[in-house]
Design an enzyme around this catalytic site. Structure first.
Site, PDB file in Angstrom:
ATOM      1  N   TYR A 143       0.809  -1.236   0.000  1.00  9.58           N
ATOM      2  CA  TYR A 143       0.000   0.000   0.000  1.00  9.58           C
ATOM      3  C   TYR A 143       0.836   1.278   0.000  1.00  9.58           C
ATOM      4  CZ  TYR A 143      -3.758  -3.131   1.680  1.00  9.58           C
ATOM      5  OH  TYR A 143      -4.659  -4.135   1.853  1.00  9.58           O
ATOM      6  N   HIS A 182      -0.236 -12.028   2.041  1.00 13.60           N
ATOM      7  CA  HIS A 182      -1.271 -11.264   1.331  1.00 13.60           C
ATOM      8  C   HIS A 182      -2.107 -12.118   0.365  1.00 13.60           C
ATOM      9  CE1 HIS A 182      -1.880  -6.744   0.388  1.00 13.60           C
ATOM     10  NE2 HIS A 182      -2.993  -7.378   0.113  1.00 13.60           N
ATOM     11  N   LYS A 228       1.048  -6.838   5.886  1.00 11.12           N
ATOM     12  CA  LYS A 228       1.067  -8.053   5.051  1.00 11.12           C
ATOM     13  C   LYS A 228       2.261  -8.008   4.105  1.00 11.12           C
ATOM     14  CE  LYS A 228      -3.844  -7.021   4.399  1.00 11.12           C
ATOM     15  NZ  LYS A 228      -3.764  -5.540   4.355  1.00 11.12           N
TER      16      LYS A 228
HETATM   17  N1  LIG Z   1      -6.088  -8.252   1.739  1.00 12.22           N
HETATM   18  C1  LIG Z   1      -6.404  -7.733   0.580  1.00 12.22           C
HETATM   19  O1  LIG Z   1      -6.134  -8.318  -0.492  1.00 12.22           O
HETATM   20  C2  LIG Z   1      -7.095  -6.405   0.545  1.00 12.22           C
HETATM   21  C3  LIG Z   1      -7.627  -5.932  -0.660  1.00 12.22           C
HETATM   22  C4  LIG Z   1      -8.289  -4.718  -0.636  1.00 12.22           C
HETATM   23  C5  LIG Z   1      -8.413  -4.007   0.544  1.00 12.22           C
HETATM   24  N2  LIG Z   1      -7.856  -4.475   1.703  1.00 12.22           N
HETATM   25  C6  LIG Z   1      -7.977  -3.750   2.989  1.00 12.22           C
HETATM   26  O2  LIG Z   1      -9.347  -3.470   3.236  1.00 12.22           O
HETATM   27  C7  LIG Z   1      -9.492  -2.064   3.416  1.00 12.22           C
HETATM   28  C8  LIG Z   1     -10.858  -1.607   2.964  1.00 12.22           C
HETATM   29  O3  LIG Z   1     -11.096  -1.956   1.616  1.00 12.22           O
HETATM   30  P1  LIG Z   1     -11.203  -0.888   0.438  1.00 12.22           P
HETATM   31  O4  LIG Z   1     -10.393   0.315   0.824  1.00 12.22           O
HETATM   32  O5  LIG Z   1     -10.905  -1.591  -0.800  1.00 12.22           O
HETATM   33  O6  LIG Z   1     -12.739  -0.561   0.359  1.00 12.22           O
HETATM   34  P2  LIG Z   1     -13.946  -0.167   1.332  1.00 12.22           P
HETATM   35  O7  LIG Z   1     -13.459   0.147   2.702  1.00 12.22           O
HETATM   36  O8  LIG Z   1     -15.003  -1.170   1.140  1.00 12.22           O
HETATM   37  O9  LIG Z   1     -14.444   1.154   0.624  1.00 12.22           O
HETATM   38  C9  LIG Z   1     -13.715   2.359   0.641  1.00 12.22           C
HETATM   39  C10 LIG Z   1     -14.462   3.357  -0.249  1.00 12.22           C
HETATM   40  O10 LIG Z   1     -15.774   3.590   0.289  1.00 12.22           O
HETATM   41  C11 LIG Z   1     -15.953   4.966   0.591  1.00 12.22           C
HETATM   42  N3  LIG Z   1     -16.633   5.060   1.889  1.00 12.22           N
HETATM   43  C12 LIG Z   1     -16.125   4.771   3.109  1.00 12.22           C
HETATM   44  N4  LIG Z   1     -17.059   4.938   4.064  1.00 12.22           N
HETATM   45  C13 LIG Z   1     -18.184   5.341   3.443  1.00 12.22           C
HETATM   46  C14 LIG Z   1     -19.487   5.678   3.890  1.00 12.22           C
HETATM   47  N5  LIG Z   1     -19.810   5.621   5.183  1.00 12.22           N
HETATM   48  N6  LIG Z   1     -20.401   6.071   2.963  1.00 12.22           N
HETATM   49  C15 LIG Z   1     -20.078   6.134   1.656  1.00 12.22           C
HETATM   50  N7  LIG Z   1     -18.856   5.833   1.164  1.00 12.22           N
HETATM   51  C16 LIG Z   1     -17.926   5.437   2.052  1.00 12.22           C
HETATM   52  C17 LIG Z   1     -14.559   5.556   0.633  1.00 12.22           C
HETATM   53  O11 LIG Z   1     -14.607   6.880   0.196  1.00 12.22           O
HETATM   54  P3  LIG Z   1     -13.950   8.085   1.048  1.00 12.22           P
HETATM   55  O12 LIG Z   1     -12.523   7.689   1.286  1.00 12.22           O
HETATM   56  O13 LIG Z   1     -14.121   9.259   0.165  1.00 12.22           O
HETATM   57  O14 LIG Z   1     -14.744   8.166   2.334  1.00 12.22           O
HETATM   58  C18 LIG Z   1     -13.783   4.689  -0.331  1.00 12.22           C
HETATM   59  O15 LIG Z   1     -13.958   5.161  -1.649  1.00 12.22           O
HETATM   60  C19 LIG Z   1      -8.328  -1.468   2.619  1.00 12.22           C
HETATM   61  O16 LIG Z   1      -8.106  -0.109   2.920  1.00 12.22           O
HETATM   62  C20 LIG Z   1      -7.236  -2.412   2.998  1.00 12.22           C
HETATM   63  O17 LIG Z   1      -6.740  -2.107   4.294  1.00 12.22           O
HETATM   64  C21 LIG Z   1      -7.219  -5.677   1.708  1.00 12.22           C
END
Ligand SMILES: NC(=O)c1ccc[n+]([C@@H]2O[C@H](COP(=O)([O-])OP(=O)(O)OC[C@H]3O[C@@H](n4cnc5c(N)ncnc54)[C@H](OP(=O)(O)O)[C@@H]3O)[C@@H](O)[C@H]2O)c1
Length: 286
Positions: free
Chosen positions: A54, A112, A79
């Site tokens: 990241y 990961h 990770k």
């Molecule tokens: N292990 C893996 O392979 C893997 C893969 C992907 C992600 N991850 C982890 O999981 C975490 C979360 O996943 P993600 O970042 O992909 O997606 P997510 O948390 O499902 O979604 C984030 C998105 O949703 C928006 N958002 C957040 N809260 C909101 C709300 N209350 N209302 C409306 N929109 C909202 C954010 O916009 P704003 O920022 O503008 O609020 C951002 O665009 C990552 O940051 C990472 O740490 C792990």
């Protein structure tokens, strides 16, 4: 167990306590600064999920140090990336993460992905070698808990048959419309704590008509329905947000409960918002 705030914990299979909600840090240091992470700490988050891939480790470390809050009050997870797998490589990757974070231990460290590439034929041996490095680091006390990410039951079986220490966590894509029931059931039967990445489908499920209707019914936002759904399935959500208001909203999950009927409706909705990622396949781009 009734959860009442983001500070309530689950107990991992090695006895370590893990908060029930984390803050995801993918793309949380855009513009190369610590501001979003500092705001997340100020808004109350103490469990942060990062990864070498990241590019947020060093900003997270800085935000934690500058918060003035003792390190022990945080739960920090990172990770190793696909190109850091292997026994020596994994140990080196872990040390790089520690250095980036400026910390001397991690609360949780994950592999990961189970395969560096979908066509990797040596993945079974590679996973075992990598896991042995994590077992060693865990036994040396440098990591409080070790686990997996994006491992499906067949990948976990390979490790369980060849490891001394059982993984404590598996972090997978999980949200309404893509909740990987077989993987969740397998992990829960094997005392492996499931975590939800993209718990709100990176925004892709927030306009689903049923989720929108439920949000209105419970007087919350669609994102809160997604996060509460994870909690009620015993899964730890890791929402990321760059807005203070949404950061707070994503912690406000404990004053409503999705009914059993509505849980089944979410469980059985058609596939929606899948990222296109699957460890055994080439990424599907939508
Ligand atoms: N292990 C893996 O392979 C893997 C893969 C992907 C992600 N991850 C982890 O999981 C975490 C979360 O996943 P993600 O970042 O992909 O997606 P997510 O948390 O499902 O979604 C984030 C998105 O949703 C928006 N958002 C957040 N809260 C909101 C709300 N209350 N209302 C409306 N929109 C909202 C954010 O916009 P704003 O920022 O503008 O609020 C951002 O665009 C990552 O940051 C990472 O740490 C792990």
């Amino acid at each position: 167990m009734k959860l009442t705030s983001i500070y309530d914990t689950y107990t991992l299979n090695n006895g370590v306590k893990i908060p029930c909600v984390a803050f995801g840090t993918y793309k949380a240091a855009q513009g190369d600064n610590v501001e979003i992470l500092k705001t997340a700490i100020e808004s109350g988050y103490r469990y942060f999920d990062t990864a070498s891939f990241y590019g947020t480790e060093k900003y997270l470390g800085q935000a934690v140090r500058e918060s003035g809050i003792p390190r022990e009050e945080f739960f920090i997870a990172s990770k190793m990336w696909k190109d850091e797998m292997g026994y020596e490589e994994a140990k080196e990757a872990f040390l790089r993460s520690l250095e980036n974070l400026g910390m001397d231990y991690l609360d949780l460290y994950l592999i990961h992905w189970p395969l560096p590439e979908p066509d990797c034929e040596t993945w079974k041996a590679l996973d075992i070698e990598t896991w042995k490095a994590l077992e060693k680091l865990y036994e040396e006390g440098k990591i409080k808990a070790i686990g997996l990410s994006n491992f499906l039951p067949h990948h976990i079986e390979n490790l369980l048959g060849n490891c001394r220490i059982k993984p404590m966590v598996d972090q997978i894509e999980f949200h309404p419309g893509y909740h990987q029931a077989a993987a969740v059931q397998y992990c829960q039967e094997h005392e492996i704590q499931v975590q939800a990445w993209s718990p709100i489908g990176r925004g892709r499920v927030l306009e689903d008509a049923m989720i929108v209707r439920m949000a209105s019914k419970y007087g919350v936002s669609p994102a809160q329905i997604c996060l509460r759904y994870a909690l009620q399935r015993g899964v730890i959500p890791l929402p990321k947000s760059s807005s203070p208001e949404r950061m707070r909203q994503n912690q406000d999950l404990f004053s409503f409960e999705i009914s059993k009927e509505d849980m089944y409706r979410i469980d059985t909705m058609p596939q929606t918002g899948w990222s296109g990622e699957h460890p055994d396949r080439e990424r599907v781009r939508f």
